[in-house]
Design an enzyme around this catalytic site. Structure first.
Site, PDB file in Angstrom:
ATOM      1  N   GLU A  73       0.929  -0.919  -0.008  1.00 47.97           N
ATOM      2  CA  GLU A  73       0.183  -0.099  -0.018  1.00 47.97           C
ATOM      3  C   GLU A  73       0.815   1.238   0.019  1.00 47.97           C
ATOM      4  OE1 GLU A  73      -1.860  -1.786   2.850  1.00 47.97           O
ATOM      5  OE2 GLU A  73      -3.131  -2.531   1.294  1.00 47.97           O
ATOM      6  N   HIS A 119      -1.600  -6.893  11.479  1.00 45.11           N
ATOM      7  CA  HIS A 119      -2.747  -7.778  11.000  1.00 45.11           C
ATOM      8  C   HIS A 119      -2.353  -9.362  11.552  1.00 45.11           C
ATOM      9  CE1 HIS A 119      -2.590  -5.593   7.067  1.00 45.11           C
ATOM     10  NE2 HIS A 119      -3.479  -4.780   7.973  1.00 45.11           N
ATOM     11  N   ASN A 141      -5.249  -6.671   3.287  1.00 47.14           N
ATOM     12  CA  ASN A 141      -5.535  -6.294   4.492  1.00 47.14           C
ATOM     13  C   ASN A 141      -6.687  -7.282   4.676  1.00 47.14           C
ATOM     14  OD1 ASN A 141      -4.830  -4.235   2.604  1.00 47.14           O
ATOM     15  ND2 ASN A 141      -4.365  -3.233   4.336  1.00 47.14           N
TER      16      ASN A 141
END
Ligand code: FAE
Length: 517
Positions: free
Chosen positions: A373, A458, A496
């Site tokens: 990202e 995450h 994600n």
């Protein structure tokens, strides 16, 4: 004004936070109020089941002395961190200066939990990770799904549950015409230019932020959030967190109540059937002000990958839940997270004004094992820096286990296990640097340190679907106990994770309601 124009009123947010009474008997207790827990609560309530949710973090419905509920990224304060006396910011340094500072110990919104040499960032409060995250709402590429959740029917997920999750979460993509002109996305356009000049596919990343609200922020007609650098410690406007989506709808049924500042510490079969659940009520300094025991017919573990695993591993080890199988605690991964910055030339400014909500990505998953990202560095000044969070196909999996000597659940992650992630991220950024004649930033994660390889946003796995549980999240060995959060997912989602956590929870709860209630 509190909340964006799409937010419920303060009164609406505050409803149904009647804390649970000691000795209460309830049909269903949900531990945690993140994605998995919120899906379970809404769907059970819609099926007519009374649900109580216990959440160790705060309600986040009351403004502080500055009139705002949430603190800004550029000036973290007592609200920013969970029970720390010094901040632990993901980007710890800038231009050689350390950024961390002392703060009062408080039940703040972002937990930087250190386990096994990795700092695991997690949201704390009603809404879980949705309070702190960037709202990037990414459905994995269909061809990668088999590696993400091998025992789940992909057709069902892509036809029914991913669309359902995206709709309920309020996911949408930036208006591409606005993207081309908005000053606050100069950094993303530079990221695109560099990606494309090196031949990498560039993708728009969908988000739950209200893009119309952001346009109004840019026009100066509403209070700023994304354009005021708000992220990590909460967004006062614009972001559709679970408080505005699943939890608002769950509460509107009148069947869901929530106890904030209640930490579940034990679950054991009750003599009369169901489960005896022990909880500690906390004050905002983290002290235990009351202990409570309640009885629940069924219990959903939705405390997040780390929270759920810490409970299950300890409860198996201390004999409270002896029937749990040997898969408990196994299969934990960091979604291959690694961060880095690049120093651009002076003719490639990334903009003094940067939207805190990322909207662009570089997809090199198939060729190099990395999805990066283009992330903001919302410092308020021109930095000439490009910043990236990469998700990589890191193969390493760690295990949680009970250490009787320390009296703690520990994680056997190894710091050297980030090396494959760095190699995969380099498949993108070495090439871009070579093409652009640029170098890595070395000032963001310490002195002369290129890679942010000490952390994850995450955490995934530890009570893996179809291993620790059946193929729908029912824990083996104890009927009426379920896992319904990121702990089910075996360590990596290729993108994600929260859309996948939400979609899987939608799939599982539908089956559980039909078969078990
Ligand atoms: P989660 O949302 O973590 O909720 C668990 C809840 O349980 C929390 O509220 C805990 O406080 C609570 N809890 C834990 N233990 C207990 C206990 N013993 N008793 C009572 N309550 C307890 O779980 N993901 C994306 O897809 N896109 C992004 O842009 C993104 N950005 C992120 C940025 C940051 C800074 C962070 C930290 C995460 C980000 N994530 C992002 C990850 C995402 O938020 C995370 O995967 C989900 O929130 C996990 O959902 P769960 O339902 O598993």
């Amino acid at each position: 004004m509190i909340g964006g124009h799409n937010s419920p009123t303060l009164a609406a947010r505050q409803q149904n936070t009647a804390v649970i009474e000691p000795g209460a008997r309830i049909p269903v207790l949900v531990i945690g109020t993140g994605y998995g827990g919120s899906v379970a609560a809404l769907r059970l309530a819609q099926a007519g089941v009374e649900v109580h949710m216990a959440e160790m973090g705060m309600a986040w419905d009351t403004p502080g002395p500055d009139g705002k509920i949430f603190a800004n990224t550029t000036s973290p304060d007592y609200r920013s961190f969970w029970l720390r006396t010094r901040t632990k910011q993901p980007i710890s340094n800038f231009l050689g200066y350390p950024l961390d500072k002392d703060v009062p110990r408080y039940t703040g919104i972002l937990d930087a939990e250190e386990m096994g040499g990795i700092t695991v960032y997690q949201g704390r409060g009603v809404g879980g990770g949705s309070l702190v995250n960037g709202g990037m709402a990414v459905t994995p590429q269909r061809e990668n799904f088999g590696a993400v959740l091998p025992s789940v029917d992909a057709d069902e997920m892509y036809d029914v549950y991913y669309p359902r999750a995206n709709t309920e979460l309020g996911v949408s993509t930036i208006d591409p015409a606005w993207f081309e002109t908005a000053a606050c996305y100069q950094y993303a356009r530079v990221g695109r230019k560099h990606a494309q000049r090196s031949g990498f596919p560039f993708v728009f990343v969908p988000d739950v932020y209200d893009w119309d609200y952001m346009k109004q922020e840019a026009a100066g007609t509403v209070p700023k959030s994304a354009l005021a650098g708000e992220i990590l410690y909460g967004n006062n406007h614009g972001k559709k967190t679970l408080q505005q989506t699943y939890l608002a709808r769950a509460r509107a049924t009148g069947k869901v109540t929530v106890s904030p500042l209640h930490r579940v510490v034990s679950v054991a079969p009750a003599a009369s059937g169901g489960y005896t659940v022990g909880m500690e009520q906390l004050d905002t300094g983290g002290a235990v002000t009351a202990t409570k025991t309640v009885t629940a017919g069924r219990v959903f573990f939705a405390a997040g990958s780390v929270g759920t695993c810490k409970l299950l591993v300890r409860l198996k080890a201390n004999g409270a839940l002896p029937g749990l199988n040997g898969e408990i605690g196994k299969g934990w991964g960091d979604n291959g997270n690694v961060m880095c910055g690049r120093a651009n030339h002076m003719w490639d400014p990334t903009g003094a004004l940067q939207s805190a909500i990322p909207t662009a990505g570089i997809d090199n998953w198939a060729a190099g094992g990395a999805f990066a990202e283009v992330a903001p560095l919302p410092t308020g000044i021109e930095t000439y820096a490009s910043f990236y969070l990469s998700i990589t196909r890191n193969p390493h999996r760690a295990e949680f286990s009970w250490n009787p000597a320390s009296g703690k659940v520990e994680l056997n992650w190894q710091t050297s296990w980030k090396q494959p992630s760095i190699t995969m991220a380099k498949s993108i950024f070495d090439r871009i640097n070579a093409k652009e004649g640029t170098i890595y930033r070395t000032d963001l994660f310490g002195a002369y340190k290129i890679w942010g390889d000490h952390l994850t946003y995450h955490p995934l796995g530890g009570a893996v679907l179809n291993k620790a549980t059946d193929n729908y999240g029912r824990l083996h060995g104890h009927s009426g106990l379920y896992v319904i959060d990121g702990a089910l997912i075996p360590g990596n989602t290729s993108v994600n994770p929260f859309v996948t956590i939400t979609a899987l929870a939608e799939r599982n709860i539908e089956k559980i309601i039909a078969a078990d209630f």
